[in-house]
Design a protein around this motif. Structure first.
Motif, mmCIF file in Angstrom:
data_model
loop_
_atom_site.group_PDB
_atom_site.id
_atom_site.type_symbol
_atom_site.label_atom_id
_atom_site.label_comp_id
_atom_site.label_asym_id
_atom_site.label_seq_id
_atom_site.Cartn_x
_atom_site.Cartn_y
_atom_site.Cartn_z
ATOM 1 N N GLY A 102 0.822 -1.214 0.000
ATOM 2 C CA GLY A 102 0.000 0.000 0.000
ATOM 3 C C GLY A 102 0.850 1.254 0.000
ATOM 4 O O GLY A 102 0.525 2.246 -0.667
ATOM 5 N N ARG A 103 1.969 1.232 0.746
ATOM 6 C CA ARG A 103 2.872 2.389 0.758
ATOM 7 C C ARG A 103 3.512 2.589 -0.614
ATOM 8 O O ARG A 103 3.689 3.731 -1.062
ATOM 9 C CB ARG A 103 3.922 2.246 1.850
ATOM 10 C CG ARG A 103 3.363 2.491 3.255
ATOM 11 C CD ARG A 103 4.447 2.554 4.317
ATOM 12 N NE ARG A 103 5.192 1.317 4.449
ATOM 13 C CZ ARG A 103 4.810 0.264 5.177
ATOM 14 N NH1 ARG A 103 3.690 0.307 5.856
ATOM 15 N NH2 ARG A 103 5.556 -0.820 5.237
ATOM 16 N N SER A 104 3.842 1.498 -1.288
ATOM 17 C CA SER A 104 4.425 1.653 -2.628
ATOM 18 C C SER A 104 3.380 2.226 -3.588
ATOM 19 O O SER A 104 3.714 3.016 -4.470
ATOM 20 C CB SER A 104 5.005 0.337 -3.141
ATOM 21 O OG SER A 104 4.000 -0.559 -3.538
ATOM 22 N N LEU A 105 2.119 1.847 -3.418
ATOM 23 C CA LEU A 105 1.054 2.437 -4.227
ATOM 24 C C LEU A 105 0.913 3.924 -3.917
ATOM 25 O O LEU A 105 0.752 4.740 -4.833
ATOM 26 C CB LEU A 105 -0.279 1.728 -3.984
ATOM 27 C CG LEU A 105 -1.492 2.354 -4.662
ATOM 28 C CD1 LEU A 105 -1.321 2.416 -6.175
ATOM 29 C CD2 LEU A 105 -2.752 1.599 -4.281
ATOM 30 N N ALA A 106 0.987 4.296 -2.649
ATOM 31 C CA ALA A 106 0.891 5.706 -2.265
ATOM 32 C C ALA A 106 1.993 6.513 -2.946
ATOM 33 O O ALA A 106 1.745 7.623 -3.444
ATOM 34 C CB ALA A 106 0.953 5.867 -0.748
ATOM 35 N N ASP A 107 3.204 5.965 -3.000
ATOM 36 C CA ASP A 107 4.303 6.654 -3.694
ATOM 37 C C ASP A 107 3.955 6.887 -5.164
ATOM 38 O O ASP A 107 4.213 7.959 -5.715
ATOM 39 C CB ASP A 107 5.601 5.846 -3.591
ATOM 40 C CG ASP A 107 6.161 5.797 -2.188
ATOM 41 O OD1 ASP A 107 5.768 6.640 -1.346
ATOM 42 O OD2 ASP A 107 6.988 4.898 -1.914
ATOM 43 N N THR A 108 3.346 5.887 -5.786
ATOM 44 C CA THR A 108 2.950 6.001 -7.186
ATOM 45 C C THR A 108 1.854 7.054 -7.351
ATOM 46 O O THR A 108 1.887 7.857 -8.290
ATOM 47 C CB THR A 108 2.469 4.635 -7.719
ATOM 48 O OG1 THR A 108 3.530 3.695 -7.566
ATOM 49 C CG2 THR A 108 2.052 4.707 -9.164
ATOM 50 N N VAL A 109 0.900 7.072 -6.430
ATOM 51 C CA VAL A 109 -0.190 8.057 -6.474
ATOM 52 C C VAL A 109 0.385 9.468 -6.350
ATOM 53 O O VAL A 109 -0.013 10.379 -7.085
ATOM 54 C CB VAL A 109 -1.231 7.776 -5.371
ATOM 55 C CG1 VAL A 109 -2.181 8.946 -5.191
ATOM 56 C CG2 VAL A 109 -1.995 6.504 -5.688
ATOM 57 N N PHE A 110 1.346 9.645 -5.434
ATOM 58 C CA PHE A 110 1.951 10.969 -5.281
ATOM 59 C C PHE A 110 2.747 11.350 -6.527
ATOM 60 O O PHE A 110 2.774 12.518 -6.917
ATOM 61 C CB PHE A 110 2.819 11.043 -4.025
ATOM 62 C CG PHE A 110 2.007 11.023 -2.760
ATOM 63 C CD1 PHE A 110 0.979 11.932 -2.560
ATOM 64 C CD2 PHE A 110 2.264 10.096 -1.773
ATOM 65 C CE1 PHE A 110 0.221 11.914 -1.401
ATOM 66 C CE2 PHE A 110 1.509 10.071 -0.608
ATOM 67 C CZ PHE A 110 0.485 10.983 -0.421
ATOM 68 N N GLY A 111 3.373 10.372 -7.174
ATOM 69 C CA GLY A 111 4.066 10.632 -8.438
ATOM 70 C C GLY A 111 3.094 11.088 -9.513
ATOM 71 O O GLY A 111 3.380 12.019 -10.272
ATOM 72 N N LEU A 112 1.924 10.452 -9.574
ATOM 73 C CA LEU A 112 0.904 10.859 -10.532
ATOM 74 C C LEU A 112 0.396 12.262 -10.216
ATOM 75 O O LEU A 112 0.184 13.077 -11.126
ATOM 76 C CB LEU A 112 -0.253 9.861 -10.525
ATOM 77 C CG LEU A 112 -1.401 10.140 -11.488
ATOM 78 C CD1 LEU A 112 -0.922 10.201 -12.929
ATOM 79 C CD2 LEU A 112 -2.485 9.088 -11.320
#
Length: 142
Positions: A102-112
């Motif tokens: 989930g944290r790795s997904l959050a990083d991706t969301v913030f990148g987007l």
């Protein structure tokens, strides 16, 4: 043959089909459907700030109903993105936190989100050009 199934030929290799996985959707649609729903990203962003109790999540996400928050957190737990902890107190206490995935997904969301901010003006300009070049276009394309 539809556009998504039209083979693309290459001088180097055999024909390949369009799409990230070729003819097989490789599960990507299921993942993108989850991430593209109305509430998932908002829950992920809020949990990226740390562990939250249910009521804290509910207050932090404007417009989400209790039922929808319950469904969204259950789906995220099932997908392995969120961990739910229930404590045997009266009344019961429940909190949620992101898993490592989930944290790795959050990083991706913030990148987007960063990409969106960086390109906001260029997208607005492209839309203005499109609207000027296509004055009779359907309102859905505006």
């Amino acid at each position: 043959m539809s556009v998504t199934n039209t083979p693309i030929t290459s001088q180097v290799s055999a024909p390949v089909t369009t799409g990230p996985c070729g003819e097989d959707d490789c599960g990507i649609r299921d993942v993108l459907d989850r991430l593209g729903d109305r509430w998932t990203v908002l829950v992920i962003v809020e949990l990226s700030k740390g562990t939250r109790r249910f009521r804290e999540l509910h207050r932090a996400i404007p417009g989400i109903s209790q039922r929808m928050l319950t469904l969204t957190t259950k789906r995220l737990c099932r997908d392995g993105l969120v961990e739910r902890n229930a404590y045997p107190t009266i009344p019961p206490q429940v909190d949620y936190r992101l898993t490592e995935m989930g944290r790795s997904l959050a990083d991706t969301v913030f990148g987007l989100a960063d990409w969106s901010r960086d390109h906001k003006n260029a997208i607005a300009a492209a839309r203005d050009r499109w609207d000027a070049d296509h004055p009779g276009a359907e309102p859905a394309l505006r």
